[in-house]
Design a protein around this motif. Structure first.
Motif, PDB file in Angstrom:
ATOM      1  N   ILE A  40       1.177  -1.237  -0.043  1.00  0.00           N
ATOM      2  CA  ILE A  40      -0.141  -0.051   0.121  1.00  0.00           C
ATOM      3  C   ILE A  40       0.934   1.176   0.045  1.00  0.00           C
ATOM      4  O   ILE A  40       2.088   1.182   0.153  1.00  0.00           O
ATOM      5  N   GLY A  41       0.278   2.580  -0.233  1.00  0.00           N
ATOM      6  CA  GLY A  41       0.872   3.533   0.062  1.00  0.00           C
ATOM      7  C   GLY A  41       1.022   4.208  -1.351  1.00  0.00           C
ATOM      8  O   GLY A  41       1.574   5.394  -1.372  1.00  0.00           O
ATOM      9  N   HIS A  44      -0.292   7.782  -0.873  1.00  0.00           N
ATOM     10  CA  HIS A  44       0.046   8.512   0.369  1.00  0.00           C
ATOM     11  C   HIS A  44       0.440  10.173   0.034  1.00  0.00           C
ATOM     12  O   HIS A  44       1.062  10.367  -0.633  1.00  0.00           O
ATOM     13  N   PHE A 356      -7.378   0.588   6.977  1.00  0.00           N
ATOM     14  CA  PHE A 356      -6.050   0.340   7.189  1.00  0.00           C
ATOM     15  C   PHE A 356      -5.811  -0.787   8.205  1.00  0.00           C
ATOM     16  O   PHE A 356      -5.196  -1.811   7.808  1.00  0.00           O
ATOM     17  N   GLN A 360      -5.283  -5.390   7.152  1.00  0.00           N
ATOM     18  CA  GLN A 360      -4.390  -6.350   7.866  1.00  0.00           C
ATOM     19  C   GLN A 360      -4.683  -7.837   7.840  1.00  0.00           C
ATOM     20  O   GLN A 360      -4.025  -8.717   7.601  1.00  0.00           O
ATOM     21  N   ASP A 389      -3.959   4.979   2.925  1.00  0.00           N
ATOM     22  CA  ASP A 389      -2.918   5.713   2.343  1.00  0.00           C
ATOM     23  C   ASP A 389      -2.468   6.981   3.054  1.00  0.00           C
ATOM     24  O   ASP A 389      -1.487   7.517   3.330  1.00  0.00           O
TER      25      ASP A 389
ATOM     26  N   TRP B 110       1.042  -3.666  11.525  1.00  0.00           N
ATOM     27  CA  TRP B 110       1.018  -2.627  10.585  1.00  0.00           C
ATOM     28  C   TRP B 110       1.038  -1.368  11.298  1.00  0.00           C
ATOM     29  O   TRP B 110       1.864  -0.658  10.746  1.00  0.00           O
ATOM     30  N   GLU B 114       4.008   1.514  10.672  1.00  0.00           N
ATOM     31  CA  GLU B 114       3.831   2.682  10.272  1.00  0.00           C
ATOM     32  C   GLU B 114       4.399   3.705  11.037  1.00  0.00           C
ATOM     33  O   GLU B 114       4.940   4.817  10.457  1.00  0.00           O
ATOM     34  N   LEU B 118       7.285   6.228   9.447  1.00  0.00           N
ATOM     35  CA  LEU B 118       7.153   7.740   9.590  1.00  0.00           C
ATOM     36  C   LEU B 118       7.721   8.439  10.707  1.00  0.00           C
ATOM     37  O   LEU B 118       8.141   9.800  10.695  1.00  0.00           O
ATOM     38  N   ILE B 132       6.231   1.026   5.247  1.00  0.00           N
ATOM     39  CA  ILE B 132       4.749   0.515   4.784  1.00  0.00           C
ATOM     40  C   ILE B 132       3.940   1.566   3.812  1.00  0.00           C
ATOM     41  O   ILE B 132       3.503   1.048   2.662  1.00  0.00           O
ATOM     42  N   LEU B 133       4.119   2.810   4.084  1.00  0.00           N
ATOM     43  CA  LEU B 133       3.381   3.782   3.256  1.00  0.00           C
ATOM     44  C   LEU B 133       4.413   4.217   2.458  1.00  0.00           C
ATOM     45  O   LEU B 133       4.138   4.470   1.034  1.00  0.00           O
ATOM     46  N   MET B 134       5.792   4.699   2.627  1.00  0.00           N
ATOM     47  CA  MET B 134       6.696   5.181   1.837  1.00  0.00           C
ATOM     48  C   MET B 134       7.395   3.940   1.090  1.00  0.00           C
ATOM     49  O   MET B 134       7.332   2.937   1.449  1.00  0.00           O
TER      50      MET B 134
END
Lengths: 390, 162
Positions: A40-41, A44, A356, A360, A389, B110, B114, B118, B132-134
């Motif tokens: 995911i992301g 973002h 989110f 999972q 995201d 998760w 995160e 971050l 996870i996001l980047m």
């Protein structure tokens, strides 16, 4: 002698049934899934970072772009958290309209879920039907806020403006007709043998596992946990409304479908109760430090103009402290955790997105099932990538 | 007051030496504890006080404002008692490590990834600690207060020109 080997299959991010830009890397043994790695992301945007640089008023439009299928629920969670920090009360009329709009939002979000979920597993007619009703809610959105999706309608202290006179009859007619439309959908799906084959016994997650994975909303209730924030930790005046909380038994996709359909009927009941309570009155709290002055005063007096300019340019200071506000959004518990350092901008704003956390559990729910059944599980989780995201 | 909260009172009894602070604000109770006993405290809350669900796990960067730069925040919900409590743990910048809660709640997996992504806080014994996001090759941790809003290689934001 023949040998077998595991195959890796890439699903998404451009795939119609991943509901946005979700990428799943699947490890397959024949057609059976042995491992799922969600990636995911892609969407973002850094909403949490952005909000640290904006006044409380300017953060609001960011929130309805999270779960863009339920904008007013996002607005409500954020606004309630800010109001909790400010410790202000909202006039009765504003509160009633908020309840009407968030319940219509729930209907809207569930309609899109039903449409896409059914389309994913082959029932195209339902898609057309559900979008027909969703259009009416979009018209109500447009009537009161001027936008179909990015509503930005609630304000700290009430609403941005009162609703027009044609609002009430339109909503009343819609919630009168809606149970009949729900019967139509049920006629197409509930006892349909193809629908039953695709959903019964698929994506099973037990109540203990659901709590362990932090699943909330209809997905948790489908697993038999009787938990609804509107009833159990009430907010925004929900304690004054009576409604049933549907609960599933078999923890599968079919039960989650039934839970959501009952929720839609209950949402109509709540809207009906709210319409009975809707009396004329102010829609903004009497708090000149926070609330914008009326337009007549801005256009016709220098004091009003300065007042408007001060709030628009500097924002309003919010007392130091930290609050967490969870609301029962259509997809589960949506939480806003705001840390204020006493200035007019949030020091830290954390959004707890239901999708989110729910996503999972996808590996738990579909490990060992077929690839085609995974599509049904994505549908039943009802995810929106905009809020995953952020 | 804060002492009336069930969780706060029991934690005070059970872990007197690890409680740093108990606050109540707008009806919400927050307990600040030392990172030394965090897993024991979370397990005690889950097993004995029936806070079954980890609703949220996040962090706050108090750069230059507090002695310990980061604060890891756990929001717990008790489904059986319809209550919430917030547990906060200060984490120093030079060490920047805390034990992972994944053994207690699957949710933490998760959510901790995160926070790692971050804020750059490490979680010991996490089964799969990666961004996870980047993107995996991203440098820096965007939610840190010293990370510029516009990204690392661009002109800093100077505010609105109008």
């Amino acid at each position: 002698m023949s040998t077998t080997e595991k195959m890796t299959l890439n699903m998404g991010p451009q795939h119609p049934s991943t509901h946005g830009v979700l990428r799943l890397v699947l490890e397959l043994d024949g057609e059976v899934i042995t491992k799922i790695t969600p990636d995911i992301g892609y969407l973002h945007r850094g909403v949490e970072k952005l909000s640290e640089y904006r006044t409380y008023h300017q953060v609001l439009p960011l929130t309805d772009r999270l779960d863009y299928l339920a904008p007013m629920s996002n607005n409500l969670g954020y606004i309630l958290a800010v109001e909790k920090l400010l410790n202000i009360d909202v006039p009765e009329r504003a509160q009633t309209i908020r309840i009407i709009m968030t319940e219509l939002t729930r209907l809207q979000s569930h309609l899109v879920w039903l449409a896409c979920h059914a389309l994913d597993i082959g029932a195209m007619t339902v898609f057309i039907y559900a979008f027909r009703e969703r259009e009416v809610i979009m018209e109500i959105y447009e009537m009161i806020s001027g936008a179909r999706m990015t509503s930005n309608f609630f304000r700290a202290g009430g609403l941005s403006m009162d609703v027009p006179p044609e609002f009430e009859p339109k909503v009343r007619k819609f919630v009168q007709d809606m149970p009949g439309y729900l019967d139509q959908y049920e006629g197409l799906l509930t006892t349909n043998p193809i629908w039953l084959k695709r959903t019964v016994g698929n994506g099973v997650i037990s109540a203990e596992d659901a709590i362990d994975y932090g699943i909330t909303g209809p997905a948790l209730r489908g697993s038999g946990v009787n938990w609804d924030l509107r009833r159990d930790i009430p907010y925004a005046g929900y304690e004054n409304y009576s409604f049933e909380v549907p609960v599933g038994e078999n923890c599968d996709t079919y039960d989650r479908y039934k839970v959501r359909l009952v929720e839609m009927r209950e949402a109509c009941k709540i809207v009906n109760q709210a319409l009975e309570r809707l009396k004329p009155g102010p829609v903004l709290a009497d708090a000149p430090q926070i609330v914008y002055p009326p337009k007549e005063s801005v256009y016709n007096s220098i004091e009003g103009l300065i007042h408007h300019f001060k709030i628009a340019s500097e924002g309003y200071p919010v007392p130091e402290g930290e609050v967490y506000q969870g609301v029962e959004a259509p997809k589960g518990e949506l939480g806003y955790f705001i840390v204020s350092d006493g200035s007019s901008k949030p020091y830290r704003m954390r959004i707890r997105p239901p999708s989110f956390v729910n996503l999972q559990a996808i590996e738990k729910m579909s490990k060992g099932s077929m690839v085609a059944d995974l599509v049904a599980v994505i549908g039943t989780l009802d995810i929106v990538l905009g809020e995953i995201d952020r | 007051m804060a002492d009336n909260n069930r969780a706060a009172a029991r934690l005070k009894e059970q872990f007197p030496s690890s409680i740093l602070d108990i606050t109540e604000f707008r009806g919400e109770t927050a307990v600040t504890v030392l990172s030394r006993d965090i897993l024991e405290i979370l397990l005690f809350l889950k097993k004995s006080l029936r806070y079954e669900m980890l609703t949220d796990l996040t962090a706050i960067d108090y750069m230059g404002k507090k002695e310990e730069r980061f604060m890891v925040v756990y929001q717990l919900t008790s489904i059986s008692c319809k209550e919430r409590v917030r547990i906060k743990v200060p984490v120093a910048e030079d060490d920047c490590t805390i034990r992972s809660a994944t053994a207690i709640w699957q949710t933490a997996n998760w959510l901790e990834r995160e926070v790692y992504d971050l804020f750059g806080i490490n979680f010991e014994n996490h089964p799969d600690l990666q961004r996870i996001l980047m993107t995996p090759d991203w440098e820096g941790h965007p939610l840190r207060k010293d990370y510029p809003l516009q990204g690392p290689d661009r002109e800093p934001y100077k505010g609105r020109l109008s």
